[in-house]
Scaffold this motif. Structure first.
Motif, PDB file in Angstrom:
ATOM      1  N   ALA A 146       0.814  -1.218   0.000  1.00  0.00           N
ATOM      2  CA  ALA A 146       0.000   0.000   0.000  1.00  0.00           C
ATOM      3  C   ALA A 146       0.850   1.271   0.000  1.00  0.00           C
ATOM      4  O   ALA A 146       0.534   2.220  -0.731  1.00  0.00           O
ATOM      5  N   PRO A 147       1.944   1.354   0.806  1.00  0.00           N
ATOM      6  CA  PRO A 147       2.774   2.565   0.749  1.00  0.00           C
ATOM      7  C   PRO A 147       3.349   2.831  -0.643  1.00  0.00           C
ATOM      8  O   PRO A 147       3.441   3.986  -1.066  1.00  0.00           O
ATOM      9  N   ALA A 148       3.726   1.770  -1.365  1.00  0.00           N
ATOM     10  CA  ALA A 148       4.255   1.965  -2.717  1.00  0.00           C
ATOM     11  C   ALA A 148       3.173   2.502  -3.647  1.00  0.00           C
ATOM     12  O   ALA A 148       3.438   3.373  -4.490  1.00  0.00           O
ATOM     13  N   LEU A 149       1.955   2.015  -3.503  1.00  0.00           N
ATOM     14  CA  LEU A 149       0.846   2.540  -4.299  1.00  0.00           C
ATOM     15  C   LEU A 149       0.602   4.010  -3.971  1.00  0.00           C
ATOM     16  O   LEU A 149       0.386   4.826  -4.877  1.00  0.00           O
ATOM     17  N   ALA A 150       0.652   4.355  -2.694  1.00  0.00           N
ATOM     18  CA  ALA A 150       0.439   5.749  -2.278  1.00  0.00           C
ATOM     19  C   ALA A 150       1.529   6.653  -2.848  1.00  0.00           C
ATOM     20  O   ALA A 150       1.239   7.759  -3.333  1.00  0.00           O
ATOM     21  N   ARG A 151       2.767   6.192  -2.799  1.00  0.00           N
ATOM     22  CA  ARG A 151       3.867   6.996  -3.359  1.00  0.00           C
ATOM     23  C   ARG A 151       3.688   7.182  -4.861  1.00  0.00           C
ATOM     24  O   ARG A 151       3.949   8.268  -5.395  1.00  0.00           O
ATOM     25  N   ALA A 152       3.246   6.146  -5.537  1.00  0.00           N
ATOM     26  CA  ALA A 152       3.040   6.240  -6.983  1.00  0.00           C
ATOM     27  C   ALA A 152       1.923   7.229  -7.318  1.00  0.00           C
ATOM     28  O   ALA A 152       2.041   8.016  -8.258  1.00  0.00           O
ATOM     29  N   ILE A 153       0.840   7.183  -6.567  1.00  0.00           N
ATOM     30  CA  ILE A 153      -0.260   8.127  -6.784  1.00  0.00           C
ATOM     31  C   ILE A 153       0.225   9.556  -6.572  1.00  0.00           C
ATOM     32  O   ILE A 153      -0.089  10.465  -7.355  1.00  0.00           O
ATOM     33  N   ARG A 154       1.007   9.753  -5.516  1.00  0.00           N
ATOM     34  CA  ARG A 154       1.539  11.096  -5.232  1.00  0.00           C
ATOM     35  C   ARG A 154       2.437  11.552  -6.394  1.00  0.00           C
ATOM     36  O   ARG A 154       2.413  12.721  -6.788  1.00  0.00           O
ATOM     37  N   TRP A 155       3.233  10.623  -6.929  1.00  0.00           N
ATOM     38  CA  TRP A 155       4.110  10.964  -8.050  1.00  0.00           C
ATOM     39  C   TRP A 155       3.285  11.398  -9.257  1.00  0.00           C
ATOM     40  O   TRP A 155       3.613  12.381  -9.933  1.00  0.00           O
ATOM     41  N   LEU A 156       2.215  10.678  -9.551  1.00  0.00           N
ATOM     42  CA  LEU A 156       1.367  11.027 -10.688  1.00  0.00           C
ATOM     43  C   LEU A 156       0.800  12.430 -10.546  1.00  0.00           C
ATOM     44  O   LEU A 156       0.737  13.200 -11.516  1.00  0.00           O
ATOM     45  N   ILE A 157       0.379  12.770  -9.348  1.00  0.00           N
ATOM     46  CA  ILE A 157      -0.200  14.094  -9.101  1.00  0.00           C
ATOM     47  C   ILE A 157       0.860  15.183  -9.205  1.00  0.00           C
ATOM     48  O   ILE A 157       0.609  16.270  -9.744  1.00  0.00           O
ATOM     49  N   ASN A 158       2.065  14.890  -8.719  1.00  0.00           N
ATOM     50  CA  ASN A 158       3.139  15.887  -8.720  1.00  0.00           C
ATOM     51  C   ASN A 158       3.821  16.031 -10.072  1.00  0.00           C
ATOM     52  O   ASN A 158       4.608  16.963 -10.266  1.00  0.00           O
ATOM     53  N   HIS A 159       3.544  15.125 -10.987  1.00  0.00           N
ATOM     54  CA  HIS A 159       4.159  15.173 -12.323  1.00  0.00           C
ATOM     55  C   HIS A 159       3.056  15.073 -13.390  1.00  0.00           C
ATOM     56  O   HIS A 159       2.989  14.081 -14.123  1.00  0.00           O
ATOM     57  N   PRO A 160       2.206  16.076 -13.475  1.00  0.00           N
ATOM     58  CA  PRO A 160       1.056  15.981 -14.383  1.00  0.00           C
ATOM     59  C   PRO A 160       1.440  15.799 -15.843  1.00  0.00           C
ATOM     60  O   PRO A 160       0.769  15.051 -16.573  1.00  0.00           O
TER      61      PRO A 160
END
Length: 210
Positions: free
Chosen positions: A159-173
């Motif tokens: 789950a933490p890896a999924l959360a980090r990936a989601i955050r990356w997607l948002i921070n790199h539109p």
């Protein structure tokens, strides 16, 4: 003396540039929400529980919403998990739907958090809509997709890896959009109806020559 010809999915002549938010009112979403869709039977192997936990880890990003499309034996358990995490306002269970193309056009990211997987049509269909892909590095997914090119790949049961990936997607539109376009090009090249027909005709040509 065998030839592999992948099945085809419908691929629009042009990639989708803007998501369609017409369904958002029914889900309680806002046009500027970042919507993640998981389209899969509600079964343990699909890893829904890890994605829900990941949404729970993103309390500082209330505009991140999760759309759970499908039905199955884990529905009550997953809804209880959402309630326990206090994220009922961020997770919507749609149940079984037949308007999958419309749903794919309404999300920002398609996620499959599967523990094991072959080559799910849902990923190909999302790629055909030029949606960003977030998937676990298992089975056919890790073979087909390239990390940070056509998708973001993370370990299963993380789950933490999924959360980090989601955050990356948002921070790199811009990169998120480009990954969706790259996935579209991949599907157009290898999984379109035209590609399948060309491959079949190529086999016929070889047989005739032989």
């Amino acid at each position: 003396r065998s030839t592999l010809i992948p099945n085809a999915v419908p691929v629009p002549p042009e990639p989708l540039r803007q998501k369609d938010t017409r369904l958002y009112a029914g889900w309680g979403f806002q046009p500027d929400d970042f919507v993640i869709g998981i389209l899969a039977r509600l079964k343990p192997v699909k890893g829904h529980t890890y994605l829900i936990d990941a949404i729970g880890l993103l309390k500082d990003l209330p505009h991140v919403k999760l759309l759970v499309v499908g039905d199955g034996p884990l529905e009550a358990e997953l809804k209880a998990q959402v309630a326990a995490l206090g994220i009922q306002d961020r997770v919507v269970f749609t149940g079984f739907r037949q308007d999958i193309p419309d749903i794919l056009q309404s999300i920002d990211c398609m996620c499959l958090a599967s523990l094991t997987e072959a080559l799910p049509y849902a990923v190909l269909e999302a790629a055909a809509c030029a949606r960003a892909l977030l998937v676990t590095s298992v089975g056919g997914l890790k073979t087909l997709l390239k990390n940070e090119d056509t998708a973001l790949l993370v370990p299963p049961k993380d789950a933490p890896a999924l959360a980090r990936a989601i955050r990356w997607l948002i921070n790199h539109p811009d990169s998120t959009v480009q990954m969706g376009l790259n996935a579209y090009d991949m599907v157009l090249r290898s999984f379109s109806v035209a590609s399948m027909i060309a491959s079949v005709l190529s086999v016929y040509d070889k047989v005739i020559v032989e």
